[in-house]
Scaffold this motif. Structure first.
Motif, PDB file in Angstrom:
ATOM      1  N   ALA A   9       0.813  -1.216   0.000  1.00 55.45           N
ATOM      2  CA  ALA A   9       0.000   0.000   0.000  1.00 55.45           C
ATOM      3  C   ALA A   9       0.851   1.272   0.000  1.00 55.45           C
ATOM      4  CB  ALA A   9      -0.921   0.003   1.219  1.00 55.45           C
ATOM      5  N   ALA A  10       2.142   1.154   0.289  1.00 57.30           N
ATOM      6  CA  ALA A  10       2.991   2.328   0.469  1.00 57.30           C
ATOM      7  C   ALA A  10       3.361   3.032  -0.837  1.00 57.30           C
ATOM      8  CB  ALA A  10       4.267   1.929   1.211  1.00 57.30           C
ATOM      9  N   PHE A  11       3.099   2.391  -1.969  1.00 59.79           N
ATOM     10  CA  PHE A  11       3.434   2.967  -3.270  1.00 59.79           C
ATOM     11  C   PHE A  11       2.515   2.363  -4.321  1.00 59.79           C
ATOM     12  CE2 PHE A  11       6.467  -0.374  -2.083  1.00 59.79           C
ATOM     13  CZ  PHE A  11       6.140  -1.352  -3.003  1.00 59.79           C
ATOM     14  N   ASP A  12       2.469   3.012  -5.480  1.00 61.94           N
ATOM     15  CA  ASP A  12       1.713   2.479  -6.610  1.00 61.94           C
ATOM     16  C   ASP A  12       2.574   1.468  -7.364  1.00 61.94           C
ATOM     17  OD1 ASP A  12      -0.506   4.095  -6.118  1.00 61.94           O
ATOM     18  OD2 ASP A  12       0.275   5.722  -7.354  1.00 61.94           O
ATOM     19  N   THR A  13       1.930   0.591  -8.079  1.00 65.46           N
ATOM     20  CA  THR A  13       2.607  -0.393  -8.913  1.00 65.46           C
ATOM     21  C   THR A  13       2.141  -0.204 -10.341  1.00 65.46           C
ATOM     22  OG1 THR A  13       2.693  -1.982  -7.101  1.00 65.46           O
ATOM     23  CG2 THR A  13       2.949  -2.859  -9.327  1.00 65.46           C
ATOM     24  N   GLU A  14       3.078  -0.142 -11.254  1.00 69.74           N
ATOM     25  CA  GLU A  14       2.727  -0.083 -12.668  1.00 69.74           C
ATOM     26  C   GLU A  14       3.289  -1.314 -13.358  1.00 69.74           C
ATOM     27  OE1 GLU A  14       3.302   2.634 -16.653  1.00 69.74           O
ATOM     28  OE2 GLU A  14       3.366   3.611 -14.694  1.00 69.74           O
ATOM     29  N   VAL A  15       2.389  -2.213 -13.734  1.00 64.53           N
ATOM     30  CA  VAL A  15       2.765  -3.377 -14.520  1.00 64.53           C
ATOM     31  C   VAL A  15       2.863  -2.884 -15.959  1.00 64.53           C
ATOM     32  CG1 VAL A  15       2.134  -5.711 -15.217  1.00 64.53           C
ATOM     33  CG2 VAL A  15       1.583  -4.907 -12.902  1.00 64.53           C
ATOM     34  N   ILE A  16       4.077  -2.900 -16.508  1.00 70.23           N
ATOM     35  CA  ILE A  16       4.311  -2.214 -17.784  1.00 70.23           C
ATOM     36  C   ILE A  16       3.843  -3.002 -18.997  1.00 70.23           C
ATOM     37  CG2 ILE A  16       6.234  -0.894 -16.832  1.00 70.23           C
ATOM     38  CD1 ILE A  16       8.047  -2.808 -18.587  1.00 70.23           C
ATOM     39  N   LEU A  17       3.533  -4.291 -18.825  1.00 73.63           N
ATOM     40  CA  LEU A  17       3.039  -5.102 -19.938  1.00 73.63           C
ATOM     41  C   LEU A  17       1.553  -5.366 -19.766  1.00 73.63           C
ATOM     42  CD1 LEU A  17       5.837  -7.834 -20.271  1.00 73.63           C
ATOM     43  CD2 LEU A  17       5.573  -5.730 -21.597  1.00 73.63           C
ATOM     44  N   SER A  18       0.821  -5.260 -20.844  1.00 72.23           N
ATOM     45  CA  SER A  18      -0.583  -5.656 -20.831  1.00 72.23           C
ATOM     46  C   SER A  18      -0.639  -7.189 -20.750  1.00 72.23           C
ATOM     47  CB  SER A  18      -1.275  -5.188 -22.117  1.00 72.23           C
ATOM     48  OG  SER A  18      -0.788  -5.942 -23.227  1.00 72.23           O
ATOM     49  N   PRO A  19      -1.794  -7.750 -20.410  1.00 71.11           N
ATOM     50  CA  PRO A  19      -1.894  -9.221 -20.408  1.00 71.11           C
ATOM     51  C   PRO A  19      -1.516  -9.837 -21.763  1.00 71.11           C
ATOM     52  CG  PRO A  19      -3.748  -8.279 -19.233  1.00 71.11           C
ATOM     53  CD  PRO A  19      -2.998  -7.123 -19.865  1.00 71.11           C
ATOM     54  N   ASP A  20      -1.904  -9.189 -22.862  1.00 70.90           N
ATOM     55  CA  ASP A  20      -1.541  -9.703 -24.187  1.00 70.90           C
ATOM     56  C   ASP A  20      -0.035  -9.660 -24.419  1.00 70.90           C
ATOM     57  OD1 ASP A  20      -4.161 -10.279 -24.795  1.00 70.90           O
ATOM     58  OD2 ASP A  20      -4.477  -8.481 -26.013  1.00 70.90           O
ATOM     59  N   GLU A  21       0.594  -8.567 -23.996  1.00 71.29           N
ATOM     60  CA  GLU A  21       2.046  -8.458 -24.155  1.00 71.29           C
ATOM     61  C   GLU A  21       2.761  -9.491 -23.285  1.00 71.29           C
ATOM     62  OE1 GLU A  21       2.805  -3.755 -25.136  1.00 71.29           O
ATOM     63  OE2 GLU A  21       2.210  -4.314 -23.092  1.00 71.29           O
ATOM     64  N   PHE A  22       2.251  -9.718 -22.075  1.00 73.75           N
ATOM     65  CA  PHE A  22       2.855 -10.710 -21.195  1.00 73.75           C
ATOM     66  C   PHE A  22       2.755 -12.099 -21.829  1.00 73.75           C
ATOM     67  CE2 PHE A  22       3.367 -13.293 -17.345  1.00 73.75           C
ATOM     68  CZ  PHE A  22       4.493 -12.679 -16.802  1.00 73.75           C
ATOM     69  N   SER A  23       1.602 -12.408 -22.432  1.00 71.67           N
ATOM     70  CA  SER A  23       1.446 -13.688 -23.135  1.00 71.67           C
ATOM     71  C   SER A  23       2.419 -13.789 -24.303  1.00 71.67           C
ATOM     72  CB  SER A  23       0.012 -13.849 -23.644  1.00 71.67           C
ATOM     73  OG  SER A  23      -0.873 -13.968 -22.572  1.00 71.67           O
ATOM     74  N   GLU A  24       2.571 -12.691 -25.038  1.00 73.60           N
ATOM     75  CA  GLU A  24       3.504 -12.672 -26.164  1.00 73.60           C
ATOM     76  C   GLU A  24       4.943 -12.913 -25.668  1.00 73.60           C
ATOM     77  OE1 GLU A  24       4.731  -9.856 -29.970  1.00 73.60           O
ATOM     78  OE2 GLU A  24       3.136  -9.180 -28.617  1.00 73.60           O
ATOM     79  N   LEU A  25       5.295 -12.306 -24.533  1.00 72.69           N
ATOM     80  CA  LEU A  25       6.626 -12.515 -23.967  1.00 72.69           C
ATOM     81  C   LEU A  25       6.812 -13.983 -23.591  1.00 72.69           C
ATOM     82  CD1 LEU A  25       9.353 -11.520 -22.907  1.00 72.69           C
ATOM     83  CD2 LEU A  25       8.188 -10.921 -20.765  1.00 72.69           C
ATOM     84  N   ASN A  26       5.812 -14.574 -22.953  1.00 69.58           N
ATOM     85  CA  ASN A  26       5.915 -15.984 -22.572  1.00 69.58           C
ATOM     86  C   ASN A  26       6.052 -16.891 -23.789  1.00 69.58           C
ATOM     87  OD1 ASN A  26       5.944 -15.760 -19.779  1.00 69.58           O
ATOM     88  ND2 ASN A  26       3.740 -15.643 -19.652  1.00 69.58           N
ATOM     89  N   MET A  27       5.341 -16.584 -24.873  1.00 71.27           N
ATOM     90  CA  MET A  27       5.487 -17.372 -26.110  1.00 71.27           C
ATOM     91  C   MET A  27       6.890 -17.208 -26.686  1.00 71.27           C
ATOM     92  SD  MET A  27       1.842 -17.324 -28.147  1.00 71.27           S
ATOM     93  CE  MET A  27       1.799 -15.570 -28.349  1.00 71.27           C
TER      94      MET A  27
END
Length: 155
Positions: free
Chosen positions: A133-151
């Motif tokens: 809770a002490a800071f914000d989190t920015e996940v820089i990859l969208s779910p589609d991009e994350f899937s593309e990275l995993n592939m």
């Protein structure tokens, strides 16, 4: 890019991804380039570089020498706040963070660094830091991009 969410702490995955040739590296690379140029206020704990080295050699297929060269070049960026605190108190508090939120020890350490350094946003490729809770989190990859990275990594 605006510094509205800064200062930013760079997680291992962002540093490693920016130093690859993956089809989804642009999000990470743009943050790293902005940090190098001084357009955003960036905090990078030195231990994150060792983590990025491991990721580059283990998952992205870089040679040890290549990963070392890339990260040593990154270390030359003078506008990044390189965090070198590894005191007993910071480590102990990092383990407390890890225990309280059920994340790995290094993520707990990075969270404690973020808190100590007044970081507003942790940049990451996974959602583990959203537990803090002490800071914000920015996940820089969208779910589609994350899937593309995993592939990409499976090939």
């Amino acid at each position: 890019m605006s510094d509205a969410g800064g200062p930013y702490l760079f997680d291992v995955g962002v540093i490693a991804l920016a130093h690859t040739e993956t089809p989804v590296r642009d999000a990470a690379l743009s943050y790293v380039q902005d940090a190098i140029a001084g357009d955003i206020d960036a905090v990078v704990p030195y231990p994150a570089l060792f983590g990025a080295h491991t990721v580059l050699t283990t998952y992205y297929g870089h040679s040890n020498a290549d990963a070392s060269r890339l990260l040593q070049n990154f270390m030359d960026a003078k506008r990044i706040h390189w965090y070198d605190g590894m005191s007993q108190d910071v480590v102990r508090d990092g383990f407390s963070q890890a225990s309280n939120t059920n994340v790995g020890g290094l993520d707990g350490y990075y969270a404690q660094v973020a808190i100590n350094e007044g970081v507003n946003t942790v940049l990451t490729i996974d959602d583990d830091f959203e537990r803090f809770a002490a800071f914000d989190t920015e996940v820089i990859l969208s779910p589609d991009e994350f899937s593309e990275l995993n592939m990409f990594l499976r090939d």
